[in-house]
Design an enzyme around this catalytic site. Structure first.
Site, PDB file in Angstrom:
ATOM      1  CB  SER A 184      -1.084  10.416 -29.591  1.00  0.00           C
ATOM      2  OG  SER A 184      -1.994  11.471 -29.590  1.00  0.00           O
ATOM      3  CG  HIS A 239       0.410  14.944 -26.996  1.00  0.00           C
ATOM      4  ND1 HIS A 239      -0.374  14.032 -26.317  1.00  0.00           N
ATOM      5  CD2 HIS A 239       0.323  14.589 -28.304  1.00  0.00           C
ATOM      6  CE1 HIS A 239      -0.923  13.188 -27.173  1.00  0.00           C
ATOM      7  NE2 HIS A 239      -0.515  13.503 -28.386  1.00  0.00           N
TER       8      HIS A 239
END
Length: 734
Positions: free
Chosen positions: A579, A697
């Site tokens: 991320s 994600h």
């Protein structure tokens, strides 16, 4: 955002770690990639279709902008071809199946893990993770002790046997009789709320769509009598132009038994486009608090509503109040106004004007992270460079000591129980998460039955704290996990990880899969770079916006320290991040390619000039900056990894991973970085792109997919470091 610091998101970026000490890579074949090189290369040349744009007086050329459009069939074919190459390479690695077997065994905890506890009138609700089940469940517990009665309320594994449905969040009614649960599919985080009876687990007829999303999350808070709840809401198709559909999170009220289409608007239209709203009701339901974040940069504003009244502003973004907790007769506020480490204010319910607040816990040498209040005590959670401490005060601020936590541990949550007792979640690098009950009147912390037991045991591991010296002289702490007796001769395969953003801290945390690295004689290091919150708001602000380069300098300093202290050498050093940590990996690839042998970067950001054009990217502008601001553009362009790939550079081996359903970082970021790196690298080492078609994600990823990703990552790292996996020798019980 990438990872919300103010929410209890259990972001699962499963990038497992493995490597092994032994002969240097040269002791194997002349190049350990020789056999796999042809497979790894794959479609090394992606067609260039140059597009030029003018930004702040500069001409920016982008050869791979065409890869941004996922709706283009050619882009999908390109992605599938890249994935096929990655699979051919990873599946042929000699130790992958053995590593998958080991990862699966390590993730089968002996006892389940309980998280996100919420307490209502003698009943505790919790998220329960129990491998081999694919997804965590919502359960109702009669107590925290061994004789408890446990009721499963929502089991996503029964709702969806494929493992593709997950719980985003849940909220029990104030009397504990009902619970609202947000469910989403495929890692999309696009959550619909359903309502269940807590005792029977019977689902009621209420269905409230568009409550949760991967941009601003989602939240629910019940009214006093349990007849309905306030909830966040994303716009329905057709409510606004298509370009705005992912924005403008607002608050509505839903009354049970009434169609969601009749829900009443409560607040939100006056908020910034990038508002992120969390709702909380006082214990008696007289007050409702809305915590509004202005994107991901750390600014908060609070709105308060009394029963039967509309929301009214309590604090503004510029007031620098960043947290709040309801007490029995007052609201306690965490303020950073003139206090980067935070101070605690008390605001009585009889006069809720901020100017009437008084300081009950002044700012000190350590940073305050959070607050919790019971009938007579105030609990203040601090972070001390990474580890936690919890201080206890009277409600008027008289100090009453500290909770006796284990050394070098982290507190995951403090949950008020009856009277002055609290439940505290605690974990460390070497001990799995467990919940303790702390009775303030007795000053004693006692373990409960909610303690995860793991097959991974760490009694042979030393936990060290050392410092790298950054370019500007800043001392950057890092934690080093190393098997006892390891020789510091520069040969130990080492994995360095970090994050450095949003004020989120790298805290002590347990991971059974770390045994893979350590059992091969490897070393694990975790860097506490600026951009995080380990030393308060000043540490965060020194690594965001135009100061972001400090994060990269800090991480490089930690890598240099590991090499200079002979823990490892560049040929034995790998790095990993996900991320915002993926952005960190991209910067390391382009700024220090000679320092590392291998890089694993998950769901990362690489094109900093285009990120704010993605639906979630706009929320990141308060953390990263915007190209619309000249100074911020200059900083973004100066480090943007995608724009600093140089043809003919000997780049390390790189594995980029992403999920096709990622709502937080557009997968086009990984596609473009792959296309740029592959033809540019002159090292002959693989540049691979692994895309999961069924995840996002990381949140909501099924256990089997987490294990598969871990096996791919570990097999890749072992191969690059020239190491053959070996099963660990069974150690005697401590």
């Amino acid at each position: 955002m990438l990872t919300r610091g103010s929410r209890a998101f259990a972001v699962v970026l499963v990038l497992a770690l493995a490597a092994r000490a032994g002969a240097a890579p040269a002791a194997r074949a002349a190049d350990p990639q020789a056999a796999a090189s042809a497979r790894a290369r794959g479609p090394r040349v992606t067609p260039k279709r140059p597009v030029e744009a003018q930004l702040q007086g500069r001409t920016i050329r982008d050869d791979y902008r065409w890869l941004e459009s996922w709706n283009d069939p050619e882009v999908r074919r390109w992605s599938a071809a890249q994935n096929a190459v990655a699979r051919a390479s990873l599946d042929h690695l000699p130790d992958r199946l053995a590593i998958l077997e080991r990862v699966t065994a390590l993730n089968q905890s002996i006892a389940p893990a309980y998280s996100d506890l919420q307490y209502r009138h003698g009943v505790t609700f919790a998220i329960k993770e129990q491998p081999p089940k694919q997804q965590p469940m919502l359960v109702r517990l009669s107590s925290l002790d061994g004789d408890r009665v446990e009721k499963v309320i929502v089991d996503p594994n029964r709702i969806d046997p494929s493992g593709g449905t997950s719980i985003d969040f849940y909220s029990p009614s104030l009397d504990g009789s009902k619970v609202a649960v947000s469910l989403s599919k495929g890692g999309s985080e696009s959550g619909t709320v359903y309502v269940y009876e807590a005792r029977t687990a019977r689902r009621l007829g209420d269905v409230v769509p568009r409550v949760n999303g991967g941009t601003a999350g989602g939240s629910v808070a019940w009214n006093a009598d349990g007849s309905g709840f306030f909830h966040t809401r994303y716009p329905a198709p057709g409510e606004r132009p298509a370009a705005d559909l992912d924005f403008y999170q607002q608050v509505y009220f839903h009354r049970l038994g009434v169609p969601a289409s009749s829900d009443r608007y409560a607040m939100g239209r006056e908020l910034p486009k990038i508002a992120e709203i969390t709702l909380e009701a006082s214990k008696d339901g007289r007050f409702l608090l809305a915590d509004v974040r202005n994107g991901d940069g750390g600014a908060h504003a609070f709105y308060l509503a009394r029963t039967g009244h509309e929301f009214a502003p309590l604090t503004r973004f510029q007031d620098r109040v960043v947290g709040a907790a309801f007490g029995p007769d007052a609201l306690y506020l965490l303020s950073r106004e003139g206090a980067p480490n935070g101070k605690v204010l008390r605001l009585g319910f009889d006069d809720l004007r901020l100017e009437r607040a008084r300081i009950v816990v002044p700012a000190g040498a350590v940073a305050i992270e959070g607050l919790a209040a019971t009938a007579r005590r105030l609990f203040v959670q601090d972070i001390v460079g990474g580890p936690s401490q919890v201080r206890v005060f009277s409600l008027t601020g008289a100090p009453e000591g500290q909770v006796p936590l284990p050394s070098v541990s982290a507190v995951g949550g403090i949950v008020p129980l009856d009277r002055d007792a609290v439940a505290i979640e605690i974990e460390s690098y070497t001990r799995p998460p467990w919940w303790g009950r702390y009775d303030a009147s007795a000053g004693r912390l006692a373990p409960t039955a909610l303690a995860m037991k793991s097959p991974a045991e760490f009694s042979d591991i030393q936990v060290l704290r050392e410092f790298g010296i950054s370019k500007d002289g800043t001392r950057v702490p890092m934690t080093i996990l190393i098997p006892r007796g390891t020789r510091l001769d520069g040969t130990a395969p080492t994995l360095l990880t970090g994050y450095g953003g949003y004020g989120l801290s790298e805290r002590p945390g347990f991971s059974a899969v770390r045994r893979l690295l350590l059992d091969q004689g490897g070393v694990l290091a975790i860097a506490n770079t600026r951009g995080g919150g380990e030393f308060g708001d000043a540490w965060h602000l020194a690594g965001n916006l135009t100061h972001k380069q400090n994060v990269f300098d800090d991480f490089a300093a930690c890598a240099k320290h590991l090499i200079e202290r002979h823990y490892t050498s560049p040929g034995r050093l790998a790095i990993q991040g996900g991320s915002n940590g993926g952005l960190l990996m991209g910067a390391m690839i382009t700024q220090h390619p000679e320092m590392f042998r291998a890089v694993v970067s998950g769901v990362g950001i690489y094109d900093m000039l285009r990120v704010e054009l993605s639906p979630n990217g706009l929320f990141n502008t308060t953390e990263f900056g915007t190209v619309k601001d000249p100074a911020q553009f200059a900083a973004l362009y100066a480090y943007s990894p995608y724009h600093h790939v140089v043809d003919g550079t000997r780049y390390p081996a790189v594995l980029l991973t992403t999920g096709a359903n990622d709502p937080r970082v557009d997968p086009m970021q990984s596609r473009k970085m792959t296309a740029r790196l592959q033809p540019a690298s002159a090292s002959g080492l693989p540049i691979l792109l692994r895309t999961s078609s069924s995840t996002g994600h990381g949140i909501g990823t099924p256990l089997s997919e987490r294990n598969a990703l871990a096996a791919d990552v570990d097999a890749f790292l072992l191969d690059q470091l020239g190491i053959r996996f070996r099963h660990p020798v069974k150690r005697p019980a401590p």
